[in-house]
Design a protein around this motif. Sequence first.
Motif, PDB file in Angstrom:
ATOM      1  N   LEU A  18       0.902  -1.307  -0.039  1.00 17.27           N
ATOM      2  CA  LEU A  18      -0.105   0.152   0.030  1.00 17.27           C
ATOM      3  C   LEU A  18       0.754   1.245   0.084  1.00 17.27           C
ATOM      4  O   LEU A  18       2.077   1.170   0.593  1.00 17.27           O
ATOM      5  CB  LEU A  18      -0.724  -0.029   1.420  1.00 17.27           C
ATOM      6  CG  LEU A  18      -1.893  -1.163   1.289  1.00 17.27           C
ATOM      7  CD1 LEU A  18      -2.499  -1.102   2.733  1.00 17.27           C
ATOM      8  CD2 LEU A  18      -2.969  -1.063   0.282  1.00 17.27           C
ATOM      9  N   SER A  19       0.494   2.496  -0.717  1.00 23.68           N
ATOM     10  CA  SER A  19       1.455   3.324  -0.999  1.00 23.68           C
ATOM     11  C   SER A  19       1.493   4.336   0.576  1.00 23.68           C
ATOM     12  O   SER A  19       2.526   4.584   0.556  1.00 23.68           O
ATOM     13  CB  SER A  19       0.921   4.406  -2.034  1.00 23.68           C
ATOM     14  OG  SER A  19      -0.252   4.935  -1.688  1.00 23.68           O
ATOM     15  N   THR A  20       0.571   4.053   1.372  1.00 21.07           N
ATOM     16  CA  THR A  20       0.509   4.723   2.641  1.00 21.07           C
ATOM     17  C   THR A  20       1.172   3.964   3.735  1.00 21.07           C
ATOM     18  O   THR A  20       1.193   4.465   4.918  1.00 21.07           O
ATOM     19  CB  THR A  20      -0.723   5.415   2.887  1.00 21.07           C
ATOM     20  OG1 THR A  20      -1.745   4.303   3.080  1.00 21.07           O
ATOM     21  CG2 THR A  20      -1.299   6.231   2.006  1.00 21.07           C
ATOM     22  N   CYS A  21       1.410   2.657   3.668  1.00 26.20           N
ATOM     23  CA  CYS A  21       1.782   1.890   4.638  1.00 26.20           C
ATOM     24  C   CYS A  21       3.249   2.034   4.947  1.00 26.20           C
ATOM     25  O   CYS A  21       4.416   1.703   4.356  1.00 26.20           O
ATOM     26  CB  CYS A  21       1.535   0.566   4.287  1.00 26.20           C
ATOM     27  SG  CYS A  21       2.472  -0.958   5.318  1.00 26.20           S
ATOM     28  N   PRO A  22       3.511   2.247   6.468  1.00 22.58           N
ATOM     29  CA  PRO A  22       4.966   2.670   6.690  1.00 22.58           C
ATOM     30  C   PRO A  22       5.605   1.313   6.673  1.00 22.58           C
ATOM     31  O   PRO A  22       7.074   1.326   6.327  1.00 22.58           O
ATOM     32  CB  PRO A  22       4.957   3.080   8.103  1.00 22.58           C
ATOM     33  CG  PRO A  22       3.569   2.718   8.532  1.00 22.58           C
ATOM     34  CD  PRO A  22       2.806   2.527   7.472  1.00 22.58           C
ATOM     35  N   TRP A  23       5.228   0.212   6.942  1.00 33.61           N
ATOM     36  CA  TRP A  23       5.900  -1.168   6.867  1.00 33.61           C
ATOM     37  C   TRP A  23       6.246  -1.551   5.174  1.00 33.61           C
ATOM     38  O   TRP A  23       7.178  -1.979   4.979  1.00 33.61           O
ATOM     39  CB  TRP A  23       5.106  -2.304   7.397  1.00 33.61           C
ATOM     40  CG  TRP A  23       5.090  -1.953   8.963  1.00 33.61           C
ATOM     41  CD1 TRP A  23       3.838  -1.812   9.597  1.00 33.61           C
ATOM     42  CD2 TRP A  23       5.991  -1.874   9.864  1.00 33.61           C
ATOM     43  NE1 TRP A  23       4.255  -1.519  10.872  1.00 33.61           N
ATOM     44  CE2 TRP A  23       5.752  -1.800  10.983  1.00 33.61           C
ATOM     45  CE3 TRP A  23       7.540  -2.343   9.741  1.00 33.61           C
ATOM     46  CZ2 TRP A  23       6.670  -1.598  12.085  1.00 33.61           C
ATOM     47  CZ3 TRP A  23       8.380  -2.121  11.038  1.00 33.61           C
ATOM     48  CH2 TRP A  23       7.857  -1.852  11.946  1.00 33.61           C
ATOM     49  N   CYS A  24       5.343  -1.215   4.506  1.00 34.67           N
ATOM     50  CA  CYS A  24       5.565  -1.280   2.824  1.00 34.67           C
ATOM     51  C   CYS A  24       6.683  -0.392   2.469  1.00 34.67           C
ATOM     52  O   CYS A  24       7.547  -1.104   1.949  1.00 34.67           O
ATOM     53  CB  CYS A  24       4.239  -1.230   2.109  1.00 34.67           C
ATOM     54  SG  CYS A  24       2.868  -2.017   2.749  1.00 34.67           S
TER      55      CYS A  24
END
Length: 92
Positions: A18-24
């Motif tokens: 996901l573009s907004t996921c810090p773990w991503c």
Amino acid sequence: MVKHISGKKGPHLMLYSLSTCPWCQKTKELLGELGLEYYYADADLLIDSERLDVMSDVERWNPKRSFPTIVVDNSRCIIGCQENELRGLLRV
């Protein structure tokens, strides 16, 4: 749309994120630091059938449909930002 990041050849890596996921984001940064070639799709930026296709792929590997989901050589899956497992890919 699937995007390609050039790098060292190794196992085929497909990252669903996901573009907004810090773990991503951390996973992408780590893959970049390791210099590995990978492909990724930010599911939240896709529309209609592309999003449905990606979410179907994610669910096949990760029934909880959480992110990041990384498919390695279309044979196994790493769920979450698992630094040790990702670093281990360099030894494959």
